[in-house]
Design an enzyme around this catalytic site. Structure first.
Site, PDB file in Angstrom:
ATOM      1  N   LYS A  24       0.647  -1.107   0.179  1.00  0.00           N
ATOM      2  CA  LYS A  24      -0.119   0.133   0.468  1.00  0.00           C
ATOM      3  C   LYS A  24       0.844   1.104   0.098  1.00  0.00           C
ATOM      4  CE  LYS A  24       0.971   1.042   4.486  1.00  0.00           C
ATOM      5  NZ  LYS A  24       1.258   2.589   4.647  1.00  0.00           N
ATOM      6  N   ASP A 156      -3.241  -2.153   9.942  1.00  0.00           N
ATOM      7  CA  ASP A 156      -3.563  -2.258   8.685  1.00  0.00           C
ATOM      8  C   ASP A 156      -3.683  -3.577   8.157  1.00  0.00           C
ATOM      9  OD1 ASP A 156      -2.414   0.207   8.387  1.00  0.00           O
ATOM     10  OD2 ASP A 156      -0.606  -0.255   7.603  1.00  0.00           O
TER      11      ASP A 156
HETATM   12  P1  ATP Z   1       4.360  -0.578   8.109  1.00  0.00           P
HETATM   13  O1  ATP Z   1       3.784   0.882   6.687  1.00  0.00           O
HETATM   14  O2  ATP Z   1       2.901  -1.295   7.918  1.00  0.00           O
HETATM   15  O3  ATP Z   1       4.656   0.347   8.467  1.00  0.00           O
HETATM   16  P2  ATP Z   1       6.204  -1.677   7.412  1.00  0.00           P
HETATM   17  O4  ATP Z   1       6.925  -1.755   5.714  1.00  0.00           O
HETATM   18  O5  ATP Z   1       7.243  -0.463   7.759  1.00  0.00           O
HETATM   19  O6  ATP Z   1       4.689  -1.265   7.111  1.00  0.00           O
HETATM   20  P3  ATP Z   1       6.872  -4.369   7.515  1.00  0.00           P
HETATM   21  O7  ATP Z   1       7.818  -4.315   6.314  1.00  0.00           O
HETATM   22  O8  ATP Z   1       5.448  -5.200   7.305  1.00  0.00           O
HETATM   23  O9  ATP Z   1       6.529  -3.008   7.883  1.00  0.00           O
HETATM   24  O10 ATP Z   1       7.386  -5.018   8.792  1.00  0.00           O
HETATM   25  C1  ATP Z   1       7.515  -4.210   9.817  1.00  0.00           C
HETATM   26  C2  ATP Z   1       8.193  -5.716  10.473  1.00  0.00           C
HETATM   27  O11 ATP Z   1       7.407  -6.743  11.219  1.00  0.00           O
HETATM   28  C3  ATP Z   1      10.029  -5.579  10.592  1.00  0.00           C
HETATM   29  O12 ATP Z   1      10.487  -5.557  11.822  1.00  0.00           O
HETATM   30  C4  ATP Z   1       9.096  -7.427  10.541  1.00  0.00           C
HETATM   31  O13 ATP Z   1      10.798  -8.059  10.800  1.00  0.00           O
HETATM   32  C5  ATP Z   1       8.077  -7.903  11.336  1.00  0.00           C
HETATM   33  N1  ATP Z   1       7.610  -8.943  10.388  1.00  0.00           N
HETATM   34  C6  ATP Z   1       6.974  -9.657  10.429  1.00  0.00           C
HETATM   35  N2  ATP Z   1       6.526 -10.331   9.756  1.00  0.00           N
HETATM   36  C7  ATP Z   1       6.364  -9.892   9.214  1.00  0.00           C
HETATM   37  C8  ATP Z   1       6.558 -10.543   7.125  1.00  0.00           C
HETATM   38  N3  ATP Z   1       5.338 -11.140   6.823  1.00  0.00           N
HETATM   39  N4  ATP Z   1       6.819  -9.184   6.317  1.00  0.00           N
HETATM   40  C9  ATP Z   1       7.769  -8.060   6.295  1.00  0.00           C
HETATM   41  N5  ATP Z   1       7.842  -8.161   7.801  1.00  0.00           N
HETATM   42  C10 ATP Z   1       7.465  -8.421   9.221  1.00  0.00           C
END
Ligand code: ATP
Length: 315
Positions: A24, A156
Site C-alpha cells: 500500500k 493495517d
Molecule cells: P507499516 O507501514 O505497516 O509499518 P512497514 O513496511 O514499515 O509497514 P513491515 O515491513 O511490514 O513494515 O514490517 C516491519 C517489521 O515486522 C519488521 O521488523 C519485520 O521483521 C516484522 N515482520 C513480521 N512479519 C513480517 C512479514 N511477513 N513481512 C515483513 N515484515 C514482517
C-alpha cells in the site's frame, strides 16, 4: 464461540492455495492525536498497488485434534523471520485458535515488498493468510469478519482484506471506501535506509496537539475523478519527523515533486512513491532519481485487497 469464529460450511475445501498480498501507499496521512491506549489516532487515504508478496498455504491432516502444527519458509531466506515472529505465522495461529481448528499448515512466503519501508508488507501477508485459511478450511467467513480478526494482528491488516482506495480512521481500522483509483503511473523508490514505524511515531512531537480531520469525502471524490491530473491535497505528517534527519530522502521527495502529480513518503518510510500521468514521465523520473544500491518499482493501482486462488486452478 464468537459470531465471527470460523465454522466449517458445506463448501468443498481444498488442500493448497496461493494468496497474493499487495503493498500500500498513503495518498494522505495525518496524525490527529495520541490515544490513551498507546496508538495514534490517524486519518489516512490508503491505496493498494501492484507490488506483491505471495504466500502459498497447504493444509494437511485437517481433522487432526489439538492446535495446528505450523511451519514457515521464507524466500529470500533471512529477509524476515521464519518463525512465530512473522505476522503470516501469527495470522494462521489466530485463525485456527478462533475457530478451534487443527491440522498441519505449511506456509511458503515469497517476499518482494521491502521490509520497514512503510509499504505494509507484513500486514498484507497476515491478511493473505487469513483469507487463505478461510478458503482452505471451507469456513466461509465474511470479509467483515476477517477484517475484525485482522485488527487483532495489526492496524493495517483490515485494509488489506478490502484494499483498493479507502479512508482509514481511528488507529487505521475504521475504513470507508472511496471510488477506486484506476489511473496513474506509480513509481516506488526505496533508498537503502530502514525505518522502524514505532521509532518514527515516537519522534512526533505531539504534546497535547489535537489536529482536525481534513478529508472531506465529496472533495476527495472530485479529486479522484480527475486523478492523476489536477492537484492533490494529500500530505504525510510523518515526513516532518523523517526528512529533516535524512537528507537523501529529503532530496528524493523534492526532486520527484518537480515532475509528479503527487510524491510522498509511504507511511513511516523509508520508501517514497510518486504518481505520473504517463509512463514516459515516470521513466524519466526513475532515471533521474534512483541511485546505486536503491530499489525501484513501476507499479499500477491494484483494485481490491488480497487475492486467493486454489493451486488446482493454476495454469
Ligand atoms: P507499516 O507501514 O505497516 O509499518 P512497514 O513496511 O514499515 O509497514 P513491515 O515491513 O511490514 O513494515 O514490517 C516491519 C517489521 O515486522 C519488521 O521488523 C519485520 O521483521 C516484522 N515482520 C513480521 N512479519 C513480517 C512479514 N511477513 N513481512 C515483513 N515484515 C514482517
Amino acid at each position: 464461540m464468537p459470531d465471527r469464529a470460523p465454522r466449517r460450511t458445506a463448501a468443498v475445501p481444498c488442500s493448497a492455495v496461493t494468496a497474493t498480498a499487495p503493498a500500500k501507499v498513503n495518498l494522505h496521512l495525518e496524525v490527529l492525536r495520541r490515544r490513551d491506549d498507546g496508538y495514534h489516532e490517524i486519518e489516512t487515504i490508503l491505496q493498494t498497488v501492484s507490488l506483491c508478496d505471495e504466500v502459498r498455504v497447504a493444509l494437511r491432516e485437517r481433522d487432526a485434534g489439538g492446535p495446528p502444527r505450523i511451519s514457515l519458509s521464507v524466500e529470500p531466506s533471512g529477509s524476515v523471520p521464519a518463525s512465530r515472529l512473522n505476522l503470516a505465522w501469527r495470522a494462521a495461529e489466530l485463525f485456527c485458535r478462533t475457530g478451534g481448528l487443527g491440522g498441519e499448515l505449511d506456509l511458503q512466503l515469497t517476499k518482494r515488498i521491502p521490509v520497514e519501508a512503510g509499504l505494509g508488507g507484513g500486514s498484507s501477508d497476515a491478511a493473505a493468510v487469513l483469507a487463505a485459511c478461510n478458503r482452505l478450511y471451507g469456513t466461509g467467513l465474511s470479509p467483515g469478519s476477517l477484517e475484525e480478526m485482522g485488527a487483532e494482528l495489526g492496524s493495517d491488516v483490515p485494509f488489506f482484506i478490502r484494499g483498493g482506495t479507502q479512508v482509514a480512521r481511528g488507529r487505521g481500522t475504521d475504513l470507508q471506501p472511496l471510488p477506486g483509483i484506476n489511473k496513474g503511473k506509480f513509481l516506488i523508490v526505496k533508498p537503502d535506509i530502514a525505518l522502524r514505524t514505532s521509532d518514527v511515531y515516537a519522534g512526533l512531537n505531539m504534546g497535547l496537539t489535537l489536529r482536525s480531520p481534513k478529508v472531506n469525502i465529496r472533495t476527495v471524490e472530485a479529486l479522484i475523478a480527475r486523478f492523476p491530473t489536477g492537484s492533490w491535497f494529500g500530505a504525510n505528517r510523518l515526513e516532518e519527523v523523517v526528512l529533516p534527519t535524512q537528507p537523501a530522502l529529503q532530496r528524493l521527495v523534492q526532486s520527484l515533486r518537480e515532475s509528479a502529480t503527487v510524491a510522498l513518503m509511504c507511511g513511516s518510510g523509508s520508501a517514497v512513491f510518486a504518481v505520473f500521468g504517463d509512463e514516459r514521465r515516470r521513466d524519466e523520473a526513475w532515471q533521474e532519481v534512483v541511485q546505486p544500491g536503491w530499489q525501484a518499482w513501476a507499479v499500477d493501482p491494484w483494485p481490491g485487497g488480497v487475492r486467493v486462488r486454489d493451486d488446482a486452478d493454476r495454469a
